[in-house]
Design an enzyme around this catalytic site. Structure first.
Site, PDB file in Angstrom:
ATOM      1  N   THR A  73      -8.159  -9.605   3.610  1.00 50.40           N
ATOM      2  CA  THR A  73      -8.568 -10.200   2.345  1.00 50.40           C
ATOM      3  C   THR A  73     -10.077 -10.144   2.167  1.00 50.40           C
ATOM      4  OG1 THR A  73      -6.681 -11.722   2.410  1.00 50.40           O
ATOM      5  CG2 THR A  73      -8.500 -12.307   0.944  1.00 50.40           C
ATOM      6  N   CYS A 108      -3.721  -5.126   6.563  1.00 49.57           N
ATOM      7  CA  CYS A 108      -4.003  -5.790   5.292  1.00 49.57           C
ATOM      8  C   CYS A 108      -4.955  -6.962   5.511  1.00 49.57           C
ATOM      9  CB  CYS A 108      -2.692  -6.288   4.676  1.00 49.57           C
ATOM     10  SG  CYS A 108      -2.896  -7.164   3.107  1.00 49.57           S
ATOM     11  N   ALA A 120      -8.421 -12.546  11.848  1.00 45.12           N
ATOM     12  CA  ALA A 120      -7.922 -13.655  12.661  1.00 45.12           C
ATOM     13  C   ALA A 120      -7.689 -13.229  14.106  1.00 45.12           C
ATOM     14  CB  ALA A 120      -6.627 -14.187  12.061  1.00 45.12           C
ATOM     15  N   PHE A 180       0.839  -1.189   0.000  1.00 48.55           N
ATOM     16  CA  PHE A 180       0.000   0.000   0.000  1.00 48.55           C
ATOM     17  C   PHE A 180       0.882   1.250   0.000  1.00 48.55           C
ATOM     18  CE2 PHE A 180      -2.022  -3.489   2.208  1.00 48.55           C
ATOM     19  CZ  PHE A 180      -3.255  -3.576   1.596  1.00 48.55           C
ATOM     20  N   SER A 194      -6.677  -7.568  -1.547  1.00 44.33           N
ATOM     21  CA  SER A 194      -6.284  -7.023  -0.251  1.00 44.33           C
ATOM     22  C   SER A 194      -6.758  -5.580  -0.121  1.00 44.33           C
ATOM     23  CB  SER A 194      -4.762  -7.072  -0.089  1.00 44.33           C
ATOM     24  OG  SER A 194      -4.299  -8.403  -0.052  1.00 44.33           O
ATOM     25  N   HIS A 216       1.132  -4.510   7.697  1.00 42.57           N
ATOM     26  CA  HIS A 216       1.449  -5.392   8.820  1.00 42.57           C
ATOM     27  C   HIS A 216       1.722  -4.518  10.041  1.00 42.57           C
ATOM     28  CE1 HIS A 216       3.078  -8.402   5.615  1.00 42.57           C
ATOM     29  NE2 HIS A 216       1.762  -8.327   5.625  1.00 42.57           N
ATOM     30  N   THR A 259       4.362  12.178   8.283  1.00 40.14           N
ATOM     31  CA  THR A 259       5.744  12.575   8.535  1.00 40.14           C
ATOM     32  C   THR A 259       5.961  12.828  10.017  1.00 40.14           C
ATOM     33  OG1 THR A 259       5.881  13.607   6.351  1.00 40.14           O
ATOM     34  CG2 THR A 259       7.541  14.250   7.966  1.00 40.14           C
TER      35      THR A 259
END
Length: 228
Positions: free
Chosen positions: A56, A54, A70, A2, A47, A108, A154
């Site tokens: 699905t 991330c 999960a 991404f 995704s 992640h 930033t």
């Protein structure tokens, strides 16, 4: 992969716990509505970043999509605190033909951070965050990038205990973080570049070249002792 450029803000319309181990084993089936802008080219298995995580796509229609979350994801992100009506940042996985406007984001999440303060500065607001896992601060540098709830921002200041980002007026309107209160939680993903550099340096100094690190430490100690 991404970019950290949030495309739209969606709304959680359904949260269904998955207790059966054959369908998720303690995870959650999450449905997000008001997502039409990012569903024009969606396919099953694609995704989508939800608050920087991330996930699905398992089902979709013209306005909403469903994902499975999960148990490990619920533990490591702020998705476990979502309720029906919660707003979330959304971004599709980057396509090869688009301009890259943010920075490389994996989706992640490294840790959750707490909002310590929100300080107005003109029409901007400075947010101070304290990570739950303080080790991630070694990868956060002033003027570098950090991903907050999926938004590439930033860094304007960093210490051993917190870091700060500034949200300009435009960004405040485009991401969910701006509306979160002091004490609220955000997902944090640090710039992966620092992780790769650290791994390579450790590999170089360790193993067969472990003596190099030992020699370096000895020289530093000798220099300090000579100064006394």
């Amino acid at each position: 992969m991404f970019t950290g450029i949030v495309e739209t803000i969606g709304t959680v319309s359904s949260l269904i716990p998955q207790d059966d181990t054959t369908t998720g084993g303690g995870g959650t089936s999450l449905t997000i509505s008001n997502a039409a802008p990012i569903l024009t080219d969606v396919h099953l298995g694609d995704s989508i970043s939800v608050n920087g995580t991330c996930l699905t796509v398992t089902a979709f229609d013209n306005d909403s999509f469903k994902v499975g979350v999960a148990p490990e994801t619920l533990r490591r992100t702020n998705l476990g605190s979502l309720t029906v009506g919660s707003s979330v940042n959304l971004e599709r996985a980057v396509a090869g033909h688009v301009r890259f406007g943010g920075h490389f984001v994996q989706g992640h999440v490294d840790t959750i951070a707490t909002i310590l303060s929100k300080t107005p500065d003109g029409n901007a607001v400075t947010f101070r965050f304290q990570p739950r896992d303080k080790d991630v601060l070694m990868y956060i540098v002033e003027k570098g990038y950090v991903t907050v709830d999926g938004a590439s921002l930033t860094v304007v200041a960093v210490s051993d205990d917190w870091f700060e980002v500034m949200l300009v007026a435009y960004t405040q309107e485009k991401i969910v973080t701006a509306a979160k209160p002091v004490g609220g939680e955000v997902n944090i993903e640090v710039d992966m570049t620092g992780k790769y550099i650290e791994k390579q340096v450790k590999a170089y100094l360790g193993g067969a070249r472990g003596f190099m690190l030992e020699s370096l430490v000895e020289k530093i100690v000798e220099r300090k002792l000579a100064q006394k």
